[in-house]
Design a protein around this motif. Sequence first.
Motif, PDB file in Angstrom:
ATOM      1  N   ARG A   1      36.317  43.852  14.561  1.00 38.18           N
ATOM      2  CA  ARG A   1      37.662  44.285  14.963  1.00 38.18           C
ATOM      3  C   ARG A   1      37.796  45.801  14.993  1.00 38.18           C
ATOM      4  NH1 ARG A   1      42.868  41.751  12.095  1.00 38.18           N
ATOM      5  NH2 ARG A   1      42.114  39.910  13.184  1.00 38.18           N
ATOM      6  N   LYS A   2      37.202  46.483  14.028  1.00 38.81           N
ATOM      7  CA  LYS A   2      37.322  47.954  13.969  1.00 38.81           C
ATOM      8  C   LYS A   2      36.689  48.608  15.205  1.00 38.81           C
ATOM      9  CE  LYS A   2      39.633  49.243  10.420  1.00 38.81           C
ATOM     10  NZ  LYS A   2      40.976  49.712  10.722  1.00 38.81           N
ATOM     11  N   LEU A   3      35.495  48.156  15.569  1.00 38.33           N
ATOM     12  CA  LEU A   3      34.846  48.707  16.753  1.00 38.33           C
ATOM     13  C   LEU A   3      35.657  48.377  18.000  1.00 38.33           C
ATOM     14  CD1 LEU A   3      32.495  50.174  18.125  1.00 38.33           C
ATOM     15  CD2 LEU A   3      31.256  47.981  18.150  1.00 38.33           C
ATOM     16  N   HIS A   4      36.144  47.153  18.087  1.00 40.56           N
ATOM     17  CA  HIS A   4      36.984  46.721  19.204  1.00 40.56           C
ATOM     18  C   HIS A   4      38.201  47.645  19.343  1.00 40.56           C
ATOM     19  CE1 HIS A   4      39.080  43.923  21.898  1.00 40.56           C
ATOM     20  NE2 HIS A   4      40.120  43.956  21.081  1.00 40.56           N
ATOM     21  N   GLU A   5      38.845  47.916  18.245  1.00 40.28           N
ATOM     22  CA  GLU A   5      40.028  48.786  18.238  1.00 40.28           C
ATOM     23  C   GLU A   5      39.674  50.199  18.704  1.00 40.28           C
ATOM     24  OE1 GLU A   5      43.080  50.711  14.940  1.00 40.28           O
ATOM     25  OE2 GLU A   5      42.014  48.867  14.441  1.00 40.28           O
ATOM     26  N   LYS A   6      38.602  50.755  18.171  1.00 41.18           N
ATOM     27  CA  LYS A   6      38.190  52.117  18.544  1.00 41.18           C
ATOM     28  C   LYS A   6      37.819  52.189  20.030  1.00 41.18           C
ATOM     29  CE  LYS A   6      36.594  53.492  13.996  1.00 41.18           C
ATOM     30  NZ  LYS A   6      35.439  53.826  13.154  1.00 41.18           N
ATOM     31  N   LEU A   7      37.114  51.184  20.511  1.00 44.12           N
ATOM     32  CA  LEU A   7      36.708  51.178  21.913  1.00 44.12           C
ATOM     33  C   LEU A   7      37.913  51.054  22.844  1.00 44.12           C
ATOM     34  CD1 LEU A   7      33.499  48.993  21.644  1.00 44.12           C
ATOM     35  CD2 LEU A   7      33.598  51.427  22.263  1.00 44.12           C
ATOM     36  N   ASN A   8      38.893  50.252  22.460  1.00 49.00           N
ATOM     37  CA  ASN A   8      40.081  50.130  23.310  1.00 49.00           C
ATOM     38  C   ASN A   8      40.898  51.407  23.326  1.00 49.00           C
ATOM     39  OD1 ASN A   8      39.707  47.612  24.464  1.00 49.00           O
ATOM     40  ND2 ASN A   8      40.447  46.588  22.643  1.00 49.00           N
ATOM     41  N   LYS A   9      40.985  52.083  22.201  1.00 48.00           N
ATOM     42  CA  LYS A   9      41.666  53.382  22.183  1.00 48.00           C
ATOM     43  C   LYS A   9      40.918  54.375  23.070  1.00 48.00           C
ATOM     44  CE  LYS A   9      43.890  52.959  17.689  1.00 48.00           C
ATOM     45  NZ  LYS A   9      43.911  53.404  16.281  1.00 48.00           N
ATOM     46  N   PHE A  10      39.597  54.306  23.012  1.00 44.03           N
ATOM     47  CA  PHE A  10      38.770  55.173  23.860  1.00 44.03           C
ATOM     48  C   PHE A  10      38.979  54.838  25.330  1.00 44.03           C
ATOM     49  CE2 PHE A  10      34.249  56.325  25.309  1.00 44.03           C
ATOM     50  CZ  PHE A  10      34.576  57.654  25.531  1.00 44.03           C
ATOM     51  N   ALA A  11      39.054  53.548  25.668  1.00 41.16           N
ATOM     52  CA  ALA A  11      39.287  53.128  27.060  1.00 41.16           C
ATOM     53  C   ALA A  11      40.638  53.628  27.563  1.00 41.16           C
ATOM     54  CB  ALA A  11      39.190  51.606  27.176  1.00 41.16           C
TER      55      ALA A  11
END
Length: 182
Positions: free
Chosen positions: A76-86
Amino acid sequence: MEAQENIENEKKYNKWIVALSIIIPVAVAALFGIKLKDFGVDIEPLTFLPPIYATINGLTAIVLIISVNAIKKGNRKLHEKLNKFAIALSVSFLLMYIAYHMTSNSTTFGGEGIIKYVYYFILITHIILSIAVIPFVLITYVRAISNNFLRHKKIARITYPLWLYVAITGVIVYLMIAPYYA
């Protein structure tokens, strides 16, 4: 009780979602037609930007794919960071796209025959869905930050393919029109 509280947390963002979903496309459309030269701003055309913002679109697509894979694996943490990056990538794209069109003339597609129809189909669907995806991205994001993961997952199943389509077709549109840049 907690589900109701999560929905209440979401509601406080609704005005922002509606406002941004209207303001962003209207602002882009308005700024698209404005040339800084018309206002006495002496600036060279930013003709170097299209390959950069096309690359950003491609990177956005890759980030979205990795993000979905991360959540499928329970990260979930990586998912969250990647979506913020997107989201940051999409905002960067938008700013560069506006800057380019405020300093440069639009390029006309020069292809003929069936390829012309293919190009315009991709371009028109890209534009329409780039407008439509704005509220989906914002709602999906708000549901996540409001800890309403069931509702987040439900809308993310719509948001992801729309956003991915917009990112990929942005690259395709660039590749198809690149030979016609002055």
